[in-house]
Design a protein around this motif. Structure first.
Motif, PDB file in Angstrom:
ATOM      1  N   VAL A  15       0.834  -1.200   0.000  1.00 38.62           N
ATOM      2  CA  VAL A  15       0.000   0.000   0.000  1.00 38.62           C
ATOM      3  C   VAL A  15       0.873   1.256   0.000  1.00 38.62           C
ATOM      4  O   VAL A  15       0.587   2.233  -0.708  1.00 38.62           O
ATOM      5  CB  VAL A  15      -0.955  -0.005   1.218  1.00 38.62           C
ATOM      6  CG1 VAL A  15      -1.677   1.324   1.329  1.00 38.62           C
ATOM      7  CG2 VAL A  15      -1.976  -1.138   1.072  1.00 38.62           C
ATOM      8  N   GLY A  18       2.598   3.306  -3.130  1.00 36.01           N
ATOM      9  CA  GLY A  18       2.039   4.492  -3.770  1.00 36.01           C
ATOM     10  C   GLY A  18       2.856   5.725  -3.436  1.00 36.01           C
ATOM     11  O   GLY A  18       2.955   6.658  -4.237  1.00 36.01           O
ATOM     12  N   THR A  65     -12.192  10.976  -1.953  1.00 36.88           N
ATOM     13  CA  THR A  65     -11.635   9.846  -1.214  1.00 36.88           C
ATOM     14  C   THR A  65     -12.477   9.489  -0.004  1.00 36.88           C
ATOM     15  O   THR A  65     -12.680   8.310   0.295  1.00 36.88           O
ATOM     16  CB  THR A  65     -10.193  10.170  -0.765  1.00 36.88           C
ATOM     17  OG1 THR A  65      -9.379  10.324  -1.920  1.00 36.88           O
ATOM     18  CG2 THR A  65      -9.622   9.054   0.095  1.00 36.88           C
ATOM     19  N   SER A  69     -13.649   5.723  -0.093  1.00 41.37           N
ATOM     20  CA  SER A  69     -13.010   4.817   0.865  1.00 41.37           C
ATOM     21  C   SER A  69     -14.010   4.315   1.889  1.00 41.37           C
ATOM     22  O   SER A  69     -13.886   3.201   2.403  1.00 41.37           O
ATOM     23  CB  SER A  69     -11.839   5.510   1.560  1.00 41.37           C
ATOM     24  OG  SER A  69     -12.289   6.576   2.357  1.00 41.37           O
ATOM     25  N   ARG A  74     -11.079   0.672   1.538  1.00 38.11           N
ATOM     26  CA  ARG A  74      -9.750   1.250   1.344  1.00 38.11           C
ATOM     27  C   ARG A  74      -9.054   0.626   0.137  1.00 38.11           C
ATOM     28  O   ARG A  74      -8.414   1.328  -0.653  1.00 38.11           O
ATOM     29  CB  ARG A  74      -8.878   1.038   2.569  1.00 38.11           C
ATOM     30  CG  ARG A  74      -9.314   1.461   3.959  1.00 38.11           C
ATOM     31  CD  ARG A  74     -10.455   2.335   4.194  1.00 38.11           C
ATOM     32  NE  ARG A  74     -10.621   2.621   5.630  1.00 38.11           N
ATOM     33  CZ  ARG A  74     -11.649   3.240   6.132  1.00 38.11           C
ATOM     34  NH1 ARG A  74     -12.625   3.657   5.333  1.00 38.11           N
ATOM     35  NH2 ARG A  74     -11.746   3.468   7.422  1.00 38.11           N
ATOM     36  N   LYS A  75      -9.166  -0.681  -0.008  1.00 39.79           N
ATOM     37  CA  LYS A  75      -8.448  -1.383  -1.074  1.00 39.79           C
ATOM     38  C   LYS A  75      -8.933  -0.967  -2.456  1.00 39.79           C
ATOM     39  O   LYS A  75      -8.131  -0.628  -3.336  1.00 39.79           O
ATOM     40  CB  LYS A  75      -8.600  -2.895  -0.902  1.00 39.79           C
ATOM     41  CG  LYS A  75      -7.975  -3.693  -2.043  1.00 39.79           C
ATOM     42  CD  LYS A  75      -8.171  -5.185  -1.855  1.00 39.79           C
ATOM     43  CE  LYS A  75      -7.619  -5.952  -3.053  1.00 39.79           C
ATOM     44  NZ  LYS A  75      -7.744  -7.419  -2.878  1.00 39.79           N
ATOM     45  N   THR A  78      -7.884   2.462  -3.453  1.00 35.89           N
ATOM     46  CA  THR A  78      -6.456   2.527  -3.762  1.00 35.89           C
ATOM     47  C   THR A  78      -6.175   1.980  -5.164  1.00 35.89           C
ATOM     48  O   THR A  78      -5.288   2.485  -5.875  1.00 35.89           O
ATOM     49  CB  THR A  78      -5.634   1.755  -2.710  1.00 35.89           C
ATOM     50  OG1 THR A  78      -5.984   2.215  -1.403  1.00 35.89           O
ATOM     51  CG2 THR A  78      -4.147   1.955  -2.926  1.00 35.89           C
ATOM     52  N   SER A 114      -3.490   8.807  -2.350  1.00 29.30           N
ATOM     53  CA  SER A 114      -2.873   7.551  -1.906  1.00 29.30           C
ATOM     54  C   SER A 114      -2.137   7.732  -0.587  1.00 29.30           C
ATOM     55  O   SER A 114      -2.052   6.802   0.216  1.00 29.30           O
ATOM     56  CB  SER A 114      -1.898   7.027  -2.969  1.00 29.30           C
ATOM     57  OG  SER A 114      -0.820   7.925  -3.152  1.00 29.30           O
ATOM     58  N   LEU A 117      -4.736   7.658   2.175  1.00 31.56           N
ATOM     59  CA  LEU A 117      -5.288   6.303   2.221  1.00 31.56           C
ATOM     60  C   LEU A 117      -4.294   5.302   2.795  1.00 31.56           C
ATOM     61  O   LEU A 117      -4.671   4.404   3.547  1.00 31.56           O
ATOM     62  CB  LEU A 117      -5.704   5.850   0.816  1.00 31.56           C
ATOM     63  CG  LEU A 117      -7.167   6.067   0.444  1.00 31.56           C
ATOM     64  CD1 LEU A 117      -7.412   5.641  -0.991  1.00 31.56           C
ATOM     65  CD2 LEU A 117      -8.085   5.294   1.376  1.00 31.56           C
ATOM     66  N   ALA A 118      -3.019   5.460   2.447  1.00 32.01           N
ATOM     67  CA  ALA A 118      -2.000   4.561   2.979  1.00 32.01           C
ATOM     68  C   ALA A 118      -1.905   4.704   4.492  1.00 32.01           C
ATOM     69  O   ALA A 118      -1.836   3.699   5.221  1.00 32.01           O
ATOM     70  CB  ALA A 118      -0.651   4.848   2.332  1.00 32.01           C
ATOM     71  N   TYR A 121      -5.099   3.081   5.943  1.00 27.20           N
ATOM     72  CA  TYR A 121      -5.120   1.612   5.867  1.00 27.20           C
ATOM     73  C   TYR A 121      -4.075   1.003   6.803  1.00 27.20           C
ATOM     74  O   TYR A 121      -4.382   0.100   7.592  1.00 27.20           O
ATOM     75  CB  TYR A 121      -4.852   1.161   4.427  1.00 27.20           C
ATOM     76  CG  TYR A 121      -4.798  -0.344   4.266  1.00 27.20           C
ATOM     77  CD1 TYR A 121      -5.961  -1.069   4.018  1.00 27.20           C
ATOM     78  CD2 TYR A 121      -3.600  -1.039   4.371  1.00 27.20           C
ATOM     79  CE1 TYR A 121      -5.923  -2.451   3.893  1.00 27.20           C
ATOM     80  CE2 TYR A 121      -3.547  -2.413   4.241  1.00 27.20           C
ATOM     81  CZ  TYR A 121      -4.711  -3.118   3.999  1.00 27.20           C
ATOM     82  OH  TYR A 121      -4.657  -4.482   3.869  1.00 27.20           O
TER      83      TYR A 121
END
Length: 524
Positions: A15, A18, A65, A69, A74-75, A78, A114, A117-118, A121
Motif C-alpha cells: 500500500v 504508492g 476519497t 473509501s 480502502r483497497k 487505492t 494515496s 489512504l496509505a 489503511y
C-alpha cells in the motif's frame, strides 16, 4: 518474525508503494523545468502552475476519497488511484502543450490521495508496537521515489549533455529528455496497481460496515491467534456507541467537528499545514534551480541533488528505526529545532552572496551566448540575486535569461556554496527524520475509526492546498521577486511556529492502540 507480522509488513509495504510513485511524481518534474519553460514559453507563475498541477487535482481527489473509501473500501479506492497515476504518467510524457501537461498532472493529483489512504489503511492493520514503523513505510517509499527520480534526472541530463551512446540509441536528446523523465513513472504505477490485488480489505473498515466475520478473517492474517478475539472485541466495542453503519458523510463531519474530536482535529490540521510550509516540497521540486543559484553547470546541479537525496534517504531509514523507541514527540521537537538551524544556515549563505560579471566571466559566457549586450553591466556588483537577474533580463530578455541562467549564475556568483549545500542537506535530513514520517504516523493514530474516512482525507486536503499548490506555485515567483534569503527565511519562521505548537499540543502516542489514543484525546 511471525506470519501475521510478516503479512502486516507485506500489506503495508504494498500500500505504501504508492508513496514511491508519489515521490517520483513530485521530483521528476524538477528535471523538466528549464525544458518546458523554453518549449512552451512559460512565465514563472505558469511554471509554478504546472509544478503545482497535481496539488489542484489532489483537492478534488481528497474530497472524493472520503466517500469512496467509506463506501467501497480502502483497497478498491487505492486500486483506482493506482490506475490514475498510470494514466497521468502517460499523458504527461506525451503532452503536446502546456495546458495538456497541466491537466495530465492534475489527473495525477487525484492520485495523491494515496498518501492519506496509505496512512488510513496501515494505521488500521498495524500492531500498536510496530505501527510507527509500518506507517513510516509511506514516507520511506516517498523518499526512495524522490531519490530514484533524482538519479534518473541526473543521468538523463548528463547523458544528453555528453551525447552518451545510450541516449543516442534510445533517441533521447535535449529536446525530448523531459518526456522521458515524466514517462519514467509509468512502469512503477503499473507494478503498484498489480500488487494491490494481494492486499486484503481493512478489518476495521469491514467491522465499521457490519461485516464482523469478514473483519475477523482479515484480522486473523495480521494478528497473533491468542490476541485475535481481544482485538476484534476492542474494535467492535469502540464502534458500538454510535450506529455508524448508517452515518452519512455529513454526520461523520459533524462528529469530527464535535468537542470530543476537537484536539485530534486541531493536531491533524495544524501539523499538515506546518509540514509543507517548511518549504520541503519547494526544495524537492526546484532543487536543481536552487543549486543553479550557487553557480555550477546544469549537470553538477543535478549531481548535487542526487547527493542530497541519498543522504535524506538514510535519515528516513534512521527515523523508522527509532520512531517506536524514542516516540513521535521527541523526534518531532528535535527535528523542527534542527530544521530551524539548517534553514538559518541556508539563508545566511545567500545573504552573504554577491553577483558580478567580470571580463573573465564574459569570456566564459562568450562560448555559449552573445555577451555584447552585457558589457554595460561589467564589474557592477549586486548583493541581491533578484536585482542581478532583473538587470540581466533587462539587457538580454526573458527568453535568453531562461536559456542561459545557469551559465550566467555560474560565471557571476560569489557565494559560500558549501555552506548553502550543507544547510540544504541538513534541512532535508531534519525533515526526513522528523516531520516527513511523523506527520503521517500521527494522522493514522489520532483519529478514531468512526471518522477516519473523512478526517485523514480532510487533513490530506489541507496538506495539498499548502504543499501541493501554495508552496510550489509561488516558489518560482518568490525566488524571482523576493530572492533566496527572504524565501528561506519564511520557511524558517514556519518551522519555529511548528515547534511551539508541537511542544504545547501534540502528545506522545507510541505503543497505544487507536482506541486508547481516542480516549486520551477525548479527555483533554
Amino acid at each position: 518474525m511471525s506470519s501475521p507480522t510478516r503479512n502486516a509488513f507485506l500489506y503495508s509495504l504494498i500500500v505504501a508503494f504508492g508513496g514511491f510513485v508519489f515521490g517520483l511524481d513530485i521530483v521528476l518534474i524538477s528535471g523538466t523545468i528549464k525544458a518546458i519553460t523554453s518549449e512552451f514559453g512559460l512565465t514563472a507563475l505558469e511554471v509554478g502552475s504546472i509544478v503545482s498541477g497535481p496539488g489542484w487535482g489532489a483537492l478534488v481527489g481528497l474530497i472524493c476519497t472520503s466517500y469512496f473509501s467509506d463506501k467501497f473500501g480502502r483497497k478498491n479506492t487505492t486500486l483506482v488511484i493506482a490506475a490514475l497515476y498510470t494514466l497521468s504518467a502517460i499523458g504527461s510524457a506525451y503532452a503536446p502543450s502546456a495546458t495538456f501537461l497541466f491537466w495530465a498532472r492534475f489527473l495525477g493529483g487525484l492520485a495523491f490521495a494515496s498518501l492519506s489512504l496509505a496512512s488510513m489503511y496501515i494505521g488500521e492493520i498495524a500492531p500498536p508496537k510496530s505501527r510507527g514503523k509500518l506507517v513510516g513505510l509511506n514516507q520511506l517509499n516517498i523518499v526512495i521515489g524522490i531519490f530514484i527520480a533524482q538519479i534518473l534526472n541526473y543521468y538523463i541530463i548528463n547523458g544528453t549533455e555528453q551525447g552518451a551512446a545510450w541516449t543516442l540509441s534510445l533517441g533521447l536528446n535535449a529536446e525530448n529528455a523531459w518526456r522521458w523523465m515524466l514517462g519514467a513513472e509509468i512502469i512503477p504505477a503499473l507494478l503498484w496497481f498489480s500488487a494491490l490485488f494481494i492486499v486484503p480489505e481493512s478489518p476495521r473498515w469491514l467491522a465499521l460496515n457490519g461485516k464482523e466475520e469478514k473483519a475477523k478473517a482479515a484480522l486473523a492474517k495480521i494478528t497473533e491467534p491468542e490476541k485475535l478475539d481481544q482485538e476484534i472485541n476492542e474494535i467492535v466495542h469502540s464502534l458500538n456507541d454510535t450506529d455508524h453503519h448508517t452515518l452519512s458523510l455529513a454526520q461523520q463531519f459533524k462528529l469530527l467537528f464535535s468537542s470530543k474530536m476537537r484536539i485530534a482535529l486541531i493536531i491533524g490540521v495544524v501539523i499538515t499545514i506546518i509540514q509543507p510550509m517548511t518549504g520541503m516540497n519547494a526544495v524537492l521540486a526546484y532543487m536543481p534551480t536552487i543549486f543553479a543559484q550557487l553557480g555550477g553547470s546544469e549537470s553538477s546541479a543535478f549531481g548535487q541533488t542526487v547527493m542530497v537525496g541519498g543522504i535524506g534517504l538514510f535519515f528516513t531509514v534512521l527515523a523508522l528505526v527509532f520512531i517506536d523507541k524514542l516516540g513521535r514527540r521527541p523526534i518531532l521537537l528535535g527535528g523542527l529545532t534542527w530544521a530551524i538551524i539548517s534553514l538559518a544556515v541556508v539563508a545566511l549563505g545567500f545573504f552573504n552572496a554577491t553577483y558580478m560579471l567580470t571580463a573573465e566571466s564574459l569570456v566564459t559566457l562568450k562560448e555559449s551566448m552573445d555577451v555584447n549586450l552585457l558589457q554595460s553591466l561589467l564589474n557592477t556588483e549586486f548583493s541581491s540575486d533578484v536585482d542581478f537577474k532583473q538587470a540581466i533580463e533587462n539587457k538580454i530578455g526573458r527568453e535568453q535569461l531562461v536559456a542561459y541562467e545557469s551559465s550566467i549564475m555560474t560565471a557571476a556568483t560569489t557565494i559560500n556554496g558549501l555552506m548553502v549545500l550543507l544547510g540544504i542537506i541538513s534541512f532535508q535530513c531534519a525533515y526526513n527524520f522528523s516531520l516527513g514520517p511523523v506527520v503521517w504516523i500521527l494522522l493514522s493514530e489520532v483519529f478514531t475509526t468512526k471518522v477516519r474516512a473523512v478526517a485523514i482525507p480532510l487533513c490530506g486536503f489541507v496538506a495539498s492546498v499548502f504543499g501541493g499548490i501554495i508552496v510550489p506555485l509561488f516558489f518560482p515567483w518568490q525566488l524571482e521577486n523576493m530572492g533566496a534569503v527572504s524565501t528561506f527565511s519564511v520557511y524558517l519562521v514556519c518551522c519555529f511556529i511548528g515547534l511551539i505548537f508541537a511542544y504545547k499540543v501534540i502528545p506522545e502516542t507510541k505503543n497505544k492502540t487507536i482506541e486508547q489514543i481516542e480516549l486520551e484525546l477525548a479527555g483533554k
